[in-house]
Scaffold this active site. Structure first.
Site, PDB file in Angstrom:
ATOM      1  N   LYS A  36      51.041 -14.413  66.093  1.00  0.00           N
ATOM      2  CA  LYS A  36      50.189 -13.484  65.337  1.00  0.00           C
ATOM      3  C   LYS A  36      48.710 -13.900  65.439  1.00  0.00           C
ATOM      4  O   LYS A  36      48.388 -15.004  65.908  1.00  0.00           O
ATOM      5  CB  LYS A  36      50.652 -13.468  63.881  1.00  0.00           C
ATOM      6  CG  LYS A  36      52.057 -12.891  63.699  1.00  0.00           C
ATOM      7  CD  LYS A  36      52.375 -12.733  62.216  1.00  0.00           C
ATOM      8  CE  LYS A  36      53.763 -12.175  62.008  1.00  0.00           C
ATOM      9  NZ  LYS A  36      54.037 -11.902  60.580  1.00  0.00           N
TER      10      LYS A  36
ATOM     11  N   GLU B 260      60.911  -3.132  69.115  1.00  0.00           N
ATOM     12  CA  GLU B 260      59.608  -3.828  69.061  1.00  0.00           C
ATOM     13  C   GLU B 260      59.063  -4.123  70.461  1.00  0.00           C
ATOM     14  O   GLU B 260      57.855  -4.003  70.694  1.00  0.00           O
ATOM     15  CB  GLU B 260      59.767  -5.134  68.281  1.00  0.00           C
ATOM     16  CG  GLU B 260      60.063  -4.902  66.806  1.00  0.00           C
ATOM     17  CD  GLU B 260      60.506  -6.173  66.090  1.00  0.00           C
ATOM     18  OE1 GLU B 260      60.777  -6.082  64.882  1.00  0.00           O
ATOM     19  OE2 GLU B 260      60.596  -7.243  66.723  1.00  0.00           O
TER      20      GLU B 260
ATOM     21  N   ASN C  36      51.548 -15.541  58.723  1.00  0.00           N
ATOM     22  CA  ASN C  36      52.579 -16.587  58.868  1.00  0.00           C
ATOM     23  C   ASN C  36      52.851 -16.946  60.334  1.00  0.00           C
ATOM     24  O   ASN C  36      53.974 -17.266  60.715  1.00  0.00           O
ATOM     25  CB  ASN C  36      53.852 -16.191  58.113  1.00  0.00           C
ATOM     26  CG  ASN C  36      54.426 -14.883  58.601  1.00  0.00           C
ATOM     27  OD1 ASN C  36      53.904 -14.280  59.540  1.00  0.00           O
ATOM     28  ND2 ASN C  36      55.501 -14.438  57.999  1.00  0.00           N
TER      29      ASN C  36
ATOM     30  N   TYR D  48      55.817  -2.042  62.854  1.00  0.00           N
ATOM     31  CA  TYR D  48      56.311  -2.432  61.528  1.00  0.00           C
ATOM     32  C   TYR D  48      56.864  -1.243  60.744  1.00  0.00           C
ATOM     33  O   TYR D  48      56.924  -1.303  59.512  1.00  0.00           O
ATOM     34  CB  TYR D  48      55.189  -3.094  60.731  1.00  0.00           C
ATOM     35  CG  TYR D  48      54.983  -4.566  61.048  1.00  0.00           C
ATOM     36  CD1 TYR D  48      56.045  -5.475  61.031  1.00  0.00           C
ATOM     37  CD2 TYR D  48      53.721  -5.069  61.332  1.00  0.00           C
ATOM     38  CE1 TYR D  48      55.861  -6.819  61.301  1.00  0.00           C
ATOM     39  CE2 TYR D  48      53.523  -6.422  61.596  1.00  0.00           C
ATOM     40  CZ  TYR D  48      54.606  -7.289  61.581  1.00  0.00           C
ATOM     41  OH  TYR D  48      54.419  -8.628  61.835  1.00  0.00           O
TER      42      TYR D  48
ATOM     43  N   HIS E  87      55.995 -13.929  64.615  1.00  0.00           N
ATOM     44  CA  HIS E  87      57.046 -12.949  64.320  1.00  0.00           C
ATOM     45  C   HIS E  87      58.158 -13.157  65.333  1.00  0.00           C
ATOM     46  O   HIS E  87      57.890 -13.468  66.498  1.00  0.00           O
ATOM     47  CB  HIS E  87      56.472 -11.534  64.456  1.00  0.00           C
ATOM     48  CG  HIS E  87      57.519 -10.457  64.407  1.00  0.00           C
ATOM     49  ND1 HIS E  87      57.978  -9.920  63.226  1.00  0.00           N
ATOM     50  CD2 HIS E  87      58.216  -9.849  65.399  1.00  0.00           C
ATOM     51  CE1 HIS E  87      58.905  -9.010  63.499  1.00  0.00           C
ATOM     52  NE2 HIS E  87      59.072  -8.957  64.805  1.00  0.00           N
TER      53      HIS E  87
END
Ligand code: CMP
Length: 134
Positions: free
Chosen positions: A11, A128, A114, A51, A117
């Site tokens: 990310k 995705e 975080n 998402y 992914h």
């Protein structure tokens, strides 16, 4: 045990902090093969598509803003039990609760930010990876 493919995305926070190489090395050391790799900038539309499973969640807009806030590195990995094993390796969603030895546990403290992914099912991987790799 089955050979599977999955998608991981370093990310914007992980990329900005120059953690990409160290993160990819962990998956290579574990035995996964890199099948495809892309430096990628999410547009808002592509982030919403990526998402879409979270579109009713209160944190959806924050999530879309964050993932489109800078470059990411997306990678298709292949190996035994790729989906579940990569999820174990990244750690739980809240980095501040993630176990030491996991990527989130070793490198971060964030929640939306975080670091990484990983697809949570073979179906998510297909959906995705199409968003990013077409
Ligand atoms: P990821 O594995 O990319 O999948 C969905 C993401 O939503 C998750 O990592 C977090 O970055 C984010 N997320 C999940 N729950 C929350 C929450 N309650 N508040 C903010 N962000 C969240």
């Amino acid at each position: 045990m089955a050979v599977e493919q999955t998608l991981i995305v370093v990310k914007p926070d992980g990329f900005r902090r120059s953690l990409t190489g160290r993160i990819l090395a962990r998956f290579e050391e574990k035995g996964f093969s890199i099948k495809n790799l892309r430096h990628y900038n999410f547009t808002k539309d592509k982030a919403q598509e990526f998402y879409s499973v979270h579109k009713e969640k209160p944190f959806f807009n924050d999530l879309v803003s964050f993932i489109s806030s800078g470059p990411v590195v997306a990678c298709i990995l292949e190996g035994n039990n790729a989906v579940s094993t990569t999820r174990l390796m990244i750690g739980v969603t809240k980095s501040f609760e993630a176990a030491p030895g996991t990527i989130r546990g070793d490198f971060g403290l964030g929640f939306t930010d975080n670091i990484i992914h990983a697809s949570d099912s073979p179906e998510s991987f297909i959906k995705e990876s199409r968003v990013i790799f077409g």
